[in-house]
Design an enzyme around this catalytic site. Structure first.
Site, PDB file in Angstrom:
ATOM      1  N   GLY A 174       0.812  -1.216   0.000  1.00  0.00           N
ATOM      2  CA  GLY A 174       0.000   0.000   0.000  1.00  0.00           C
ATOM      3  C   GLY A 174       0.841   1.259   0.000  1.00  0.00           C
ATOM      4  O   GLY A 174       2.035   1.231  -0.270  1.00  0.00           O
ATOM      5  N   ASP A 213       6.241  -2.268   0.766  1.00  0.00           N
ATOM      6  CA  ASP A 213       6.973  -3.529   0.604  1.00  0.00           C
ATOM      7  C   ASP A 213       7.786  -3.606  -0.693  1.00  0.00           C
ATOM      8  O   ASP A 213       8.854  -4.218  -0.721  1.00  0.00           O
ATOM      9  CB  ASP A 213       6.042  -4.736   0.759  1.00  0.00           C
ATOM     10  CG  ASP A 213       4.833  -4.661  -0.147  1.00  0.00           C
ATOM     11  OD1 ASP A 213       4.759  -3.743  -0.976  1.00  0.00           O
ATOM     12  OD2 ASP A 213       3.949  -5.540  -0.025  1.00  0.00           O
ATOM     13  N   CYS A 275     -10.536  -0.782 -10.741  1.00  0.00           N
ATOM     14  CA  CYS A 275      -9.402  -1.181  -9.899  1.00  0.00           C
ATOM     15  C   CYS A 275      -9.840  -1.127  -8.442  1.00  0.00           C
ATOM     16  O   CYS A 275     -10.784  -0.423  -8.091  1.00  0.00           O
ATOM     17  CB  CYS A 275      -8.246  -0.215 -10.151  1.00  0.00           C
ATOM     18  SG  CYS A 275      -6.803  -0.499  -9.120  1.00  0.00           S
TER      19      CYS A 275
HETATM   20 ZN   LIG Z   1      -5.915   1.655  -9.244  1.00  0.00          ZN
END
Ligand SMILES: [Zn+2]
Length: 423
Positions: A174, A213, A275
């Site tokens: 994220g 990450d 998305c």
């Molecule tokens: Zn997106």
């Protein structure tokens, strides 16, 4: 004669605010020489004083003084170097990092598995562990519990006390503001603007640094992998989403607010597929796990409620593609073409010398087959330029934790090298 439309500026004095780039003094200060010496030794494993001086292009006398500080401070040690068979006299002396000078932990948090590692001051792994889980999105409190339990477990397994660890690096998917230690948004935690570093630090009783990450995986490539000797390279990760890390001039680039490199949400189709970020046409909406699962559920009539999980559906889709099912193959091929478009955009923008494709999903090699790479290079501008190598690296889950540990180790190195001043 001057044409009427031309304005001639009469007053050529400079405006009081000046012009040109404004650079703070801090930006001009390079890494302290003592730290450079230490990092040179660590990067070489074992090296003589004279070779450090040559590599850093500083005088042997300066290196000797700084090495003396680092020896007294317990960060370096002297070892016997292999003797040249033709030479006589005392065996030559080389320098090594004193591995037991300190230890840090790295933890990678994700929806499927948390991984943890402890590394010593030379960057070598001391212990590794992982914790399987199934929860998709949880509260931060629970994640703090899980991370602390993982740290407790790895310390117990390694026979170490918590006090022996000087810091913890942590990675999560994220948008993470690494400087403030805040997760602006993460697919594995409920809520926004979460003070992850502070809460983890309070629970663990240790300093905690957090980062996205993909950045940490990139750090692992920079410290241990194919990027060690490269000044500019890119890592693309394919996991639940699509991530990216960029190294510019041997350093991780994060952007002005440390939330850049969101390749997964660059648009590859106007008004395209929805998305998970809420917008349409993102790369991730075509190549990530959930995109493949969405297509599989329609084309192959696979349903999540019947198959149990997205992971099971993906495995099934992959098996069918391998077995020759044309619908399944088409799904991977289409995703591969979108990935190729994303890759070529990265190459055209950043001109890296290497692109590393990494992540758990690399085993779905239909996505990353030769023709995907060929297509990516074909979509990149080729006029008189050298195109990057594209490498696939499926190091497995623990490399993420290793990258997290590297984040902590880099910060500790800076602090210790600055502090080990001999009076
Ligand atoms: Zn997106």
């Amino acid at each position: 004669m001057i044409p009427e439309e031309t304005q001639v500026v009469q007053d050529r004095t400079l405006p009081p605010e000046g012009c040109g780039p404004i650079v703070s003094q801090r930006d001009l200060v390079s890494i302290p020489l003592r730290q450079q010496v230490f990092e040179c030794v660590r990067s070489q494993g074992q090296i003589s004083r004279i070779d450090v001086a040559k590599r850093l292009n500083v005088s042997p006398a300066s290196v000797s003084t700084l090495v003396a500080d680092l020896l007294v401070g317990g960060l370096l040690k002297e070892v016997e170097a292999p003797r040249d068979p033709s030479s006589r006299g005392r065996p030559p002396v080389a320098l090594q990092v004193r591995a037991e000078a300190g230890y840090v932990a790295g933890i990678k948090l994700s929806d499927m598995v948390h991984t943890a590692i402890i590394v010593d001051f030379a960057g070598r792994p001391v212990a590794e562990t992982s914790l399987g889980r199934t929860s998709l999105r949880t509260d931060l409190d629970l994640l703090v519990d899980e991370a602390d339990a993982l740290l407790t477990q790895i310390l117990r397994d390694a026979g170490m006390a918590r006090a022996e660890i000087s810091a913890v690096g942590m990675g999560l998917p994220g948008m993470v503001d690494s400087q403030r230690g805040v997760a602006l948004w993460s697919p594995i935690i409920r809520g926004n603007n979460l003070p992850v570093a502070v809460l983890m630090s309070e629970r663990m009783g240790l300093p905690v640094v957090v980062d996205n990450d993909a950045n940490l995986l990139t750090l692992a490539e920079l410290w241990y992998g194919a990027g060690r000797a490269l000044s500019d390279f890119v890592v693309l990760t394919l996991e639940y989403g699509v991530g990216m890390g960029l190294v510019m001039d041997h350093r991780l680039y994060r952007g002005a607010h440390s939330v850049g490199m969101e390749i997964g949400h660059t648009k590859v189709q106007l008004d395209g597929a929805l998305c998970r970020c809420g917008q349409r046409g993102c790369l991730e909406a075509y190549v990530s796990d959930y995109a493949l699962v969405r297509e599989a559920s329609i084309a192959l009539d696979l349903h999540r409620s019947e198959t149990g999980s997205a992971q099971v559906m993906l495995e099934s889709l992959y098996d069918q593609a391998k077995a020759g099912n044309e619908a399944a193959r088409t799904i991977f091929r289409r995703a591969g073409r979108f990935l190729a478009a994303g890759l070529s955009n990265v190459i055209n923008l950043f001109d890296p010398s290497l692109v590393v494709l990494s992540g758990a999903r690399m085993k779905y090699d239909y996505l990353y087959a030769e023709d995907v790479m060929r297509e990516a290079l074909a979509m990149s501008l080729t006029q008189s330029r050298e195109l990057p190598r594209i490498e696939i690296n499926a190091w497995g889950d623990l490399v993420w934790a290793r990258g997290a540990a590297t984040l902590a180790l880099a910060a500790q190195t800076e602090a210790r090298c600055a502090a080990e001043v001999v009076a």
